[in-house]
Design a protein around this motif. Structure first.
Motif, PDB file in Angstrom:
ATOM      1  N   LEU A   1      73.632  22.510  68.769  1.00 33.28           N
ATOM      2  CA  LEU A   1      73.377  23.649  69.634  1.00 33.28           C
ATOM      3  C   LEU A   1      73.179  23.132  71.052  1.00 33.28           C
ATOM      4  CD1 LEU A   1      72.607  26.688  70.001  1.00 33.28           C
ATOM      5  CD2 LEU A   1      70.246  25.958  69.668  1.00 33.28           C
ATOM      6  N   ARG A   2      73.834  23.761  71.995  1.00 30.46           N
ATOM      7  CA  ARG A   2      73.661  23.409  73.404  1.00 30.46           C
ATOM      8  C   ARG A   2      72.719  24.417  74.031  1.00 30.46           C
ATOM      9  NH1 ARG A   2      79.434  22.247  76.030  1.00 30.46           N
ATOM     10  NH2 ARG A   2      78.068  22.554  77.790  1.00 30.46           N
ATOM     11  N   SER A   3      71.715  23.920  74.719  1.00 26.98           N
ATOM     12  CA  SER A   3      70.755  24.799  75.363  1.00 26.98           C
ATOM     13  C   SER A   3      70.390  24.225  76.724  1.00 26.98           C
ATOM     14  CB  SER A   3      69.505  24.946  74.479  1.00 26.98           C
ATOM     15  OG  SER A   3      68.673  25.967  74.989  1.00 26.98           O
ATOM     16  N   MET A   4      69.593  24.990  77.453  1.00 29.18           N
ATOM     17  CA  MET A   4      69.167  24.563  78.782  1.00 29.18           C
ATOM     18  C   MET A   4      67.662  24.772  78.910  1.00 29.18           C
ATOM     19  SD  MET A   4      72.342  26.085  80.959  1.00 29.18           S
ATOM     20  CE  MET A   4      72.158  25.058  82.394  1.00 29.18           C
ATOM     21  N   ILE A   5      67.093  24.181  79.960  1.00 32.46           N
ATOM     22  CA  ILE A   5      65.672  24.333  80.241  1.00 32.46           C
ATOM     23  C   ILE A   5      65.498  24.663  81.719  1.00 32.46           C
ATOM     24  CG2 ILE A   5      64.817  22.851  78.386  1.00 32.46           C
ATOM     25  CD1 ILE A   5      64.687  20.563  80.410  1.00 32.46           C
ATOM     26  N   GLY A   6      64.302  25.107  82.064  1.00 33.59           N
ATOM     27  CA  GLY A   6      64.022  25.494  83.441  1.00 33.59           C
ATOM     28  C   GLY A   6      63.919  24.318  84.390  1.00 33.59           C
ATOM     29  N   SER A   7      64.088  24.610  85.663  1.00 36.31           N
ATOM     30  CA  SER A   7      64.049  23.571  86.694  1.00 36.31           C
ATOM     31  C   SER A   7      62.690  22.899  86.793  1.00 36.31           C
ATOM     32  CB  SER A   7      64.456  24.153  88.047  1.00 36.31           C
ATOM     33  OG  SER A   7      63.583  25.198  88.415  1.00 36.31           O
ATOM     34  N   HIS A   8      61.619  23.606  86.425  1.00 33.63           N
ATOM     35  CA  HIS A   8      60.290  22.992  86.482  1.00 33.63           C
ATOM     36  C   HIS A   8      60.168  21.830  85.493  1.00 33.63           C
ATOM     37  CE1 HIS A   8      59.924  25.930  83.242  1.00 33.63           C
ATOM     38  NE2 HIS A   8      58.863  25.271  82.813  1.00 33.63           N
ATOM     39  N   ILE A   9      60.890  21.890  84.384  1.00 27.23           N
ATOM     40  CA  ILE A   9      60.891  20.770  83.434  1.00 27.23           C
ATOM     41  C   ILE A   9      61.856  19.686  83.912  1.00 27.23           C
ATOM     42  CG2 ILE A   9      61.315  20.038  81.049  1.00 27.23           C
ATOM     43  CD1 ILE A   9      60.473  22.833  80.155  1.00 27.23           C
TER      44      ILE A   9
ATOM     45  N   GLU B   1      57.403  17.738  77.432  1.00 27.20           N
ATOM     46  CA  GLU B   1      57.634  19.143  77.763  1.00 27.20           C
ATOM     47  C   GLU B   1      58.884  19.702  77.092  1.00 27.20           C
ATOM     48  OE1 GLU B   1      55.553  21.231  79.345  1.00 27.20           O
ATOM     49  OE2 GLU B   1      54.182  19.539  79.295  1.00 27.20           O
ATOM     50  N   VAL B   2      59.935  18.893  76.990  1.00 28.61           N
ATOM     51  CA  VAL B   2      61.161  19.340  76.315  1.00 28.61           C
ATOM     52  C   VAL B   2      60.880  19.597  74.835  1.00 28.61           C
ATOM     53  CG1 VAL B   2      63.467  18.622  75.557  1.00 28.61           C
ATOM     54  CG2 VAL B   2      62.777  18.309  77.933  1.00 28.61           C
ATOM     55  N   VAL B   3      60.211  18.671  74.180  1.00 28.27           N
ATOM     56  CA  VAL B   3      59.888  18.840  72.757  1.00 28.27           C
ATOM     57  C   VAL B   3      58.998  20.068  72.565  1.00 28.27           C
ATOM     58  CG1 VAL B   3      58.654  17.812  70.811  1.00 28.27           C
ATOM     59  CG2 VAL B   3      60.246  16.431  72.155  1.00 28.27           C
TER      60      VAL B   3
ATOM     61  N   VAL C   1      71.810  15.577  78.325  1.00 30.62           N
ATOM     62  CA  VAL C   1      72.838  15.291  79.312  1.00 30.62           C
ATOM     63  C   VAL C   1      72.709  16.395  80.357  1.00 30.62           C
ATOM     64  CG1 VAL C   1      75.299  14.972  79.760  1.00 30.62           C
ATOM     65  CG2 VAL C   1      74.340  14.298  77.544  1.00 30.62           C
ATOM     66  N   GLU C   2      72.031  16.062  81.446  1.00 36.19           N
ATOM     67  CA  GLU C   2      71.710  17.079  82.452  1.00 36.19           C
ATOM     68  C   GLU C   2      72.925  17.903  82.814  1.00 36.19           C
ATOM     69  OE1 GLU C   2      69.282  17.350  86.660  1.00 36.19           O
ATOM     70  OE2 GLU C   2      69.843  15.416  85.894  1.00 36.19           O
ATOM     71  N   PRO C   3      72.906  19.204  82.745  1.00 36.61           N
ATOM     72  CA  PRO C   3      71.775  20.095  82.507  1.00 36.61           C
ATOM     73  C   PRO C   3      71.688  20.621  81.077  1.00 36.61           C
ATOM     74  CG  PRO C   3      73.583  21.391  83.350  1.00 36.61           C
ATOM     75  CD  PRO C   3      74.086  19.963  83.207  1.00 36.61           C
ATOM     76  N   ILE C   4      72.281  19.940  80.121  1.00 36.64           N
ATOM     77  CA  ILE C   4      72.342  20.434  78.744  1.00 36.64           C
ATOM     78  C   ILE C   4      71.404  19.628  77.843  1.00 36.64           C
ATOM     79  CG2 ILE C   4      73.853  20.854  76.747  1.00 36.64           C
ATOM     80  CD1 ILE C   4      74.557  22.569  79.171  1.00 36.64           C
ATOM     81  N   ILE C   5      70.725  20.343  76.946  1.00 31.94           N
ATOM     82  CA  ILE C   5      69.914  19.739  75.897  1.00 31.94           C
ATOM     83  C   ILE C   5      70.627  20.044  74.581  1.00 31.94           C
ATOM     84  CG2 ILE C   5      67.659  19.691  74.768  1.00 31.94           C
ATOM     85  CD1 ILE C   5      67.427  18.919  77.682  1.00 31.94           C
ATOM     86  N   PHE C   6      70.863  19.035  73.769  1.00 27.50           N
ATOM     87  CA  PHE C   6      71.540  19.215  72.493  1.00 27.50           C
ATOM     88  C   PHE C   6      70.501  19.191  71.371  1.00 27.50           C
ATOM     89  CE2 PHE C   6      74.786  17.618  75.305  1.00 27.50           C
ATOM     90  CZ  PHE C   6      75.897  18.359  74.954  1.00 27.50           C
ATOM     91  N   LEU C   7      70.576  20.194  70.486  1.00 25.05           N
ATOM     92  CA  LEU C   7      69.617  20.356  69.394  1.00 25.05           C
ATOM     93  C   LEU C   7      70.320  20.325  68.049  1.00 25.05           C
ATOM     94  CD1 LEU C   7      67.780  23.427  70.923  1.00 25.05           C
ATOM     95  CD2 LEU C   7      66.970  21.076  70.975  1.00 25.05           C
ATOM     96  N   ARG C   8      69.620  19.761  67.054  1.00 27.98           N
ATOM     97  CA  ARG C   8      70.121  19.733  65.679  1.00 27.98           C
ATOM     98  C   ARG C   8      69.252  20.656  64.846  1.00 27.98           C
ATOM     99  NH1 ARG C   8      69.439  14.376  64.249  1.00 27.98           N
ATOM    100  NH2 ARG C   8      67.351  14.880  63.598  1.00 27.98           N
ATOM    101  N   ASP C   9      69.869  21.438  63.977  1.00 26.67           N
ATOM    102  CA  ASP C   9      69.168  22.360  63.095  1.00 26.67           C
ATOM    103  C   ASP C   9      68.632  21.600  61.884  1.00 26.67           C
ATOM    104  OD1 ASP C   9      68.212  24.424  61.545  1.00 26.67           O
ATOM    105  OD2 ASP C   9      70.113  25.492  61.426  1.00 26.67           O
ATOM    106  N   ASP C  10      67.322  21.380  61.866  1.00 28.59           N
ATOM    107  CA  ASP C  10      66.675  20.690  60.748  1.00 28.59           C
ATOM    108  C   ASP C  10      65.807  21.638  59.907  1.00 28.59           C
ATOM    109  OD1 ASP C  10      67.772  18.239  61.385  1.00 28.59           O
ATOM    110  OD2 ASP C  10      66.117  17.673  62.685  1.00 28.59           O
ATOM    111  N   ARG C  11      66.060  22.945  60.016  1.00 32.51           N
ATOM    112  CA  ARG C  11      65.248  23.910  59.277  1.00 32.51           C
ATOM    113  C   ARG C  11      65.458  23.852  57.777  1.00 32.51           C
ATOM    114  NH1 ARG C  11      67.121  29.155  62.224  1.00 32.51           N
ATOM    115  NH2 ARG C  11      69.013  27.937  62.013  1.00 32.51           N
ATOM    116  N   ASN C  12      66.682  23.682  57.332  1.00 30.32           N
ATOM    117  CA  ASN C  12      66.988  23.665  55.891  1.00 30.32           C
ATOM    118  C   ASN C  12      67.900  22.491  55.572  1.00 30.32           C
ATOM    119  OD1 ASN C  12      65.622  26.133  55.204  1.00 30.32           O
ATOM    120  ND2 ASN C  12      67.245  27.202  56.301  1.00 30.32           N
ATOM    121  N   PRO C  13      67.377  21.275  55.633  1.00 29.20           N
ATOM    122  CA  PRO C  13      68.251  20.132  55.369  1.00 29.20           C
ATOM    123  C   PRO C  13      68.748  20.128  53.922  1.00 29.20           C
ATOM    124  CG  PRO C  13      65.975  19.425  55.494  1.00 29.20           C
ATOM    125  CD  PRO C  13      66.002  20.888  55.843  1.00 29.20           C
TER     126      PRO C  13
END
Length: 64
Positions: free
Chosen positions: A10-18, A32-34, A50-62
């Motif tokens: 999943l590709r996501s972003m965060i605010g400039s304050h972070i 702060e990201v975690v 990878v600025e400005p993208i945060i990559f996430l892995r779905d670990d909810r139901n391995p």
């Protein structure tokens, strides 16, 4: 693609304050990201930044 599971990330972003912490305080940036994604995406793990993208892995139901 996640090297561990082979699934798309999943590709996501965060605010400039972070992002402002990225170059000045890497420990605070990581904390702060975690915390940000723990609140908004419980069960997802930050795997790459990878600025400005945060990559996430779905670990909810391995798979077992």
């Amino acid at each position: 693609m996640d090297d561990l599971t082979g699934k798309p990330l999943l590709r996501s972003m965060i605010g400039s304050h972070i992002w402002s912490l990225f170059d000045t305080d890497t420990v605070a940036f990581k904390r702060e990201v975690v915390a940000y994604f723990a609140r908004g995406y419980p069960g997802w793990t930050v795997v790459k930044v990878v600025e400005p993208i945060i990559f996430l892995r779905d670990d909810r139901n391995p798979k077992k």
